[in-house]
Design an enzyme around this catalytic site. Sequence first.
Site, PDB file in Angstrom:
ATOM      1  N   LYS A  11       0.810  -1.094  -0.177  1.00 39.58           N
ATOM      2  CA  LYS A  11      -0.178   0.146   0.052  1.00 39.58           C
ATOM      3  C   LYS A  11       0.858   1.298   0.116  1.00 39.58           C
ATOM      4  CE  LYS A  11      -4.027  -2.152   2.355  1.00 39.58           C
ATOM      5  NZ  LYS A  11      -5.145  -2.036   3.302  1.00 39.58           N
ATOM      6  N   TYR A  51     -12.413  -1.562  -3.471  1.00 42.43           N
ATOM      7  CA  TYR A  51     -12.785  -1.768  -2.144  1.00 42.43           C
ATOM      8  C   TYR A  51     -14.648  -1.591  -2.018  1.00 42.43           C
ATOM      9  CZ  TYR A  51      -8.269  -1.945  -0.256  1.00 42.43           C
ATOM     10  OH  TYR A  51      -6.999  -2.469   0.043  1.00 42.43           O
ATOM     11  N   ASN A 114      -2.012   0.259   6.548  1.00 43.23           N
ATOM     12  CA  ASN A 114      -1.309  -1.133   7.256  1.00 43.23           C
ATOM     13  C   ASN A 114      -0.768  -1.865   6.175  1.00 43.23           C
ATOM     14  OD1 ASN A 114      -3.605  -1.707   5.660  1.00 43.23           O
ATOM     15  ND2 ASN A 114      -4.854  -2.962   7.189  1.00 43.23           N
ATOM     16  N   HIS A 117      -2.219  -5.412   1.469  1.00 42.30           N
ATOM     17  CA  HIS A 117      -3.362  -6.125   1.224  1.00 42.30           C
ATOM     18  C   HIS A 117      -3.259  -7.460   1.044  1.00 42.30           C
ATOM     19  CE1 HIS A 117      -7.606  -6.897  -0.538  1.00 42.30           C
ATOM     20  NE2 HIS A 117      -6.921  -7.750  -1.466  1.00 42.30           N
ATOM     21  N   GLU A 128      -9.731 -10.173  -7.751  1.00 45.07           N
ATOM     22  CA  GLU A 128      -8.776  -9.037  -7.467  1.00 45.07           C
ATOM     23  C   GLU A 128      -7.582  -9.209  -8.630  1.00 45.07           C
ATOM     24  OE1 GLU A 128      -9.939  -8.698  -3.004  1.00 45.07           O
ATOM     25  OE2 GLU A 128      -7.970  -9.357  -3.404  1.00 45.07           O
TER      26      GLU A 128
END
Length: 139
Positions: A11, A51, A114, A117, A128
Amino acid sequence: MSNNRTFTMIKPDAVQDGHIGNIIHDITNAGFKIVAMKLTQLSSVKAGEFYAIHKERPFYGELVEFMSSGPIVAAVLEKENAVADFRTLIGTTNPADAAEGTIRAKYARSIGENAVHGSDSDENAAIESSFHFSGVETF
Ligand code: UDP
Ligand code: MG
């Protein structure tokens, strides 16, 4: 559906913090083979689509803004039991609760930012992966 592939993103926080190399090292050390990979940036529209399942959640707007804020590394990973083993490798969503040695414990900033993913099912791993990669980009 096969259970040997998962999809990941490093990320924007972890890219910005200079952790790409260390995270890829952790991933390959854990036995995952990289079968697709690129450095890219999501538009806010694409991040919103990715998302969409979280659309009704209070953090959705922030999540979309964050995920489109800078470059990410997208990748497809191969290993036996890939989805579950990768979730174990990355740790819990909130890095404050993540087991020692997990990628989120080592590199994440916060519950929102965080670091990585990881797909939550074989079905979502396939969805995805094809969201980010064409057939000729996946090996
Ligand atoms: N997220 C957040 N606040 C929360 C829960 C999640 O900002 O309270 C963000 C975080 O970046 C997380 C993503 O939304 O990784 C997707 O949430 P999910 O519950 O699917 O967590 P994950 O599967 O990534 O562990
Ligand atoms: Mg999830």
